[in-house]
Structure formats: structure tokens, C-alpha cells
Design a protein around this motif. Structure first.
Motif, PDB file in Angstrom:
ATOM      1  N   SER A  63      76.747 147.589 -34.196  1.00 53.35           N
ATOM      2  CA  SER A  63      76.875 146.300 -33.499  1.00 53.35           C
ATOM      3  C   SER A  63      77.777 145.348 -33.876  1.00 53.35           C
ATOM      4  O   SER A  63      78.741 145.071 -33.328  1.00 53.35           O
ATOM      5  CB  SER A  63      75.734 145.640 -33.100  1.00 53.35           C
ATOM      6  N   GLN A 108      74.698 145.386 -25.650  1.00 50.62           N
ATOM      7  CA  GLN A 108      73.470 146.040 -25.984  1.00 50.62           C
ATOM      8  C   GLN A 108      72.306 145.511 -25.000  1.00 50.62           C
ATOM      9  O   GLN A 108      71.342 146.242 -24.332  1.00 50.62           O
ATOM     10  CB  GLN A 108      72.891 146.006 -27.251  1.00 50.62           C
ATOM     11  N   ASP A 182      77.814 149.378 -26.469  1.00 45.52           N
ATOM     12  CA  ASP A 182      76.838 149.134 -27.481  1.00 45.52           C
ATOM     13  C   ASP A 182      75.561 149.692 -26.869  1.00 45.52           C
ATOM     14  O   ASP A 182      74.936 149.129 -26.135  1.00 45.52           O
ATOM     15  CB  ASP A 182      76.665 147.762 -27.764  1.00 45.52           C
TER      16      ASP A 182
HETATM   17 MG    MG Z   1      73.123 147.496 -32.609  1.00 47.15          MG
END
Ligand code: MG
Ligand code: ADP
Length: 256
Positions: A63, A108, A182
Motif C-alpha cells: 500500500s 483498499q 489496492d
Molecule cells: Mg495494504
């Protein structure tokens, strides 16, 4: 004079520049005993018009790498480029413009605006940039991602998978050159996941989209053209033309 081989297209010359690259990228959090080397000298290129998967154990820096390369976070040292433009050399206006016009990001955690409907979340980047939404492209994305019946719903009225697909449509609405995603299938069941991956694959194959996707699913990574493996903030391996089996095998070798 250049010659063209029979049967090759002259309309889309291969781009020499990678869609994005990082040189000696370092990101350090904390100090002294508490120091964390989230990125520990990363050198990587993400090819233009290709689908690259990034894999690695939790905490390996995936990330952080996406955020630094998209100009959402500032590295401790090193350089990142999107196309020919170096992110660290841009002023605030240049960075804002690059993030708006050239880069799409699927977070994410979705990062949808809770008070806006799905429709308004998708068109938010265009609305903020005060540009007219391409209605045909909007309809195409909504159809491909199968969220047409959710457009008047707010995020709290949608499943995780539906929110993820809205976030994906939002990342693509302005036709960015490059999309960072992500773990975009992290909240999807296997059917929805396969659909999302097939959609991304088509965007690359048919529309020459450049995509960089973090995943820890070997089957997901197999949709990509190349897999880059991270461990402890370093690039430790890569695999071209991956299959689910070859990815699993490599993960086993890497002990992740
Ligand atoms: Mg991550
Ligand atoms: P991944 O996405 O591969 O799971 P991350 O990039 O989120 O990994 O994190 C890499 C490392 O950096 C981890 O050890 C994580 O705990 C640490 N880290 C990430 N963000 C922060 C932060 N804001 N402050 C301190 N440490 C962080």
C-alpha cells in the motif's frame, strides 16, 4: 524511414516510457528503536498498457508503494515518475492536476463519500474538475461493473462488493492513463472477483489501460501480465506471464 512488419498495427506504436517507475524509493516511519522501513530501496517499472500485479505478505509495503507512486504520500527519499513527469518535482497544483487527470486510484478501504449516492461518488472527480461526464463512458462502466441498479444508493446501503465496484468506476471515470488498485477484489466473493478481474483485463487488452493491482490471491494475479513480489519493503522477485500455479509455486519459494 521506418518500416512496418506486415500485419502489425501502425496506429499504436509501443510506448517506450513505462507508465510509472520508482528509483531507490525509501519510506521510513518512526525513529530510533521504533523505525519501520516500509519501503527499503525500491526500483521498479510498471509498463504502459500492461496489467501488473503486486504481491507480498501483509506489511511488506504494497500500500505504501501504491500511495507513494500515485503521489498520495511523500517518500522519505528516492524518485517516482508517472510517464515522464517526476512527482517530487511537481508543485501542489501540478500534483493535483496529475492525480486528477492521469491517475485513478482504487483504495483498499474504498474511500467513498458516505453522504453521496453511488452516481455522485462516481462522477465526483469529474464534478470537482468541472468537466462534463462522458455519458457513454459512464454507462459503459456502470454496465460492465453491474451497478446500474445501485446508482441512487448511498454507500451504507450497498454491500462491500458493490462499494468496491463503485470505487472502481470512480477511478476510471476520467479515463486515467494509469490505475492503481489496492486489493480491489479483497471484499468480493469469487464470482464478483472474477468479473472485476476480467473487467480490468479487458480494460488493458482492449483499451490499453495501464493497471497496477495489489492482490494476495494467486488466481487474481494470474490475470496480470507480470507479477512483482515484495518482502520487507524490497522487490524480491518477479514473474512474467503468470499462471495461478506458477504464482503459488513462487510464493512457496519466497516463504510467503
Ligand atoms: Mg495494504
Ligand atoms: P501492506 O500494504 O503490504 O500490508 P503497508 O504498506 O500498509 O503494507 O505497510 C508497510 C509497513 O509500514 C508496515 O510495517 C506498516 O505497519 C508500516 N506503516 C504503514 N503505514 C504506517 C504509518 N502511517 N505509520 C507507521 N507505520 C506505518
Amino acid at each position: 524511414m521506418t518500416t512496418t512488419e506486415p500485419g502489425t498495427s501502425r496506429t499504436a506504436p509501443p510506448s517506450i516510457l513505462p507508465a510509472a517507475r520508482a528509483i531507490d524509493l525509501v519510506k521510513t516511519y518512526g525513529k530510533g528503536d521504533a523505525v519501520v522501513h516500509a519501503l527499503d530501496g525500491i526500483n521498479v517499472e510498471f509498463e504502459s498498457g500492461k496489467f501488473t500485479a503486486v504481491m507480498g505478505p501483509s506489511g511488506s509495503g504494497k500500500s505504501t508503494l501504491m500511495h507513494c507512486m500515485a503521489g498520495l504520500d511523500t517518500p522519505t527519499s528516492g524518485r517516482t515518475f508517472v510517464g515522464e513527469r517526476e512527482i517530487g518535482k511537481l508543485d501542489d497544483a501540478g500534483l493535483t492536476q496529475m492525480r486528477r487527470d492521469q491517475i485513478g486510484f482504487v483504495f483498499q478501504s474504498f474511500n467513498l463519500v458516505p453522504t453521496l449516492t453511488a452516481r455522485d461518488n462516481i462522477t465526483l472527480p469529474a464534478d470537482l474538475a468541472k468537466v462534463k461526464v462522458d455519458q457513454a463512458w459512464f454507462d459503459y462502466l456502470v454496465g460492465q461493473l453491474r451497478i446500474g441498479d445501485r446508482l441512487s444508493h448511498r454507500p451504507s446501503e450497498m454491500s462491500g462488493g458493490q462499494q468496491q465496484r463503485v470505487a472502481c468506476a470512480r477511478a476510471l471515470i476520467e479515463r486515467p492513463d494509469l490505475v492503481f488498485a489496492d486489493e480491489p477484489t479483497g471484499n468480493l466473493d469469487s464470482n464478483a472477483s472474477a468479473e472485476m478481474l476480467a473487467f480490468m483485463r479487458r480494460s488493458v487488452t482492449e483499451l490499453s489501460q495501464s493497471i497496477v493491482m495489489v492482490t494476495h490471491d494467486a488466481r487474481g494475479a494470474a490475470y496480470a501480465d507480470r507479477v512483482v513480489f515484495l518482502a520487507d519493503g524490497k522487490v524480491v522477485d518477479e514473474l512474467v506471464s503468470p499462471t495461478a500455479d506458477s504464482v503459488l509455486e513462487r510464493m512457496k519459494q519466497l516463504g510467503s
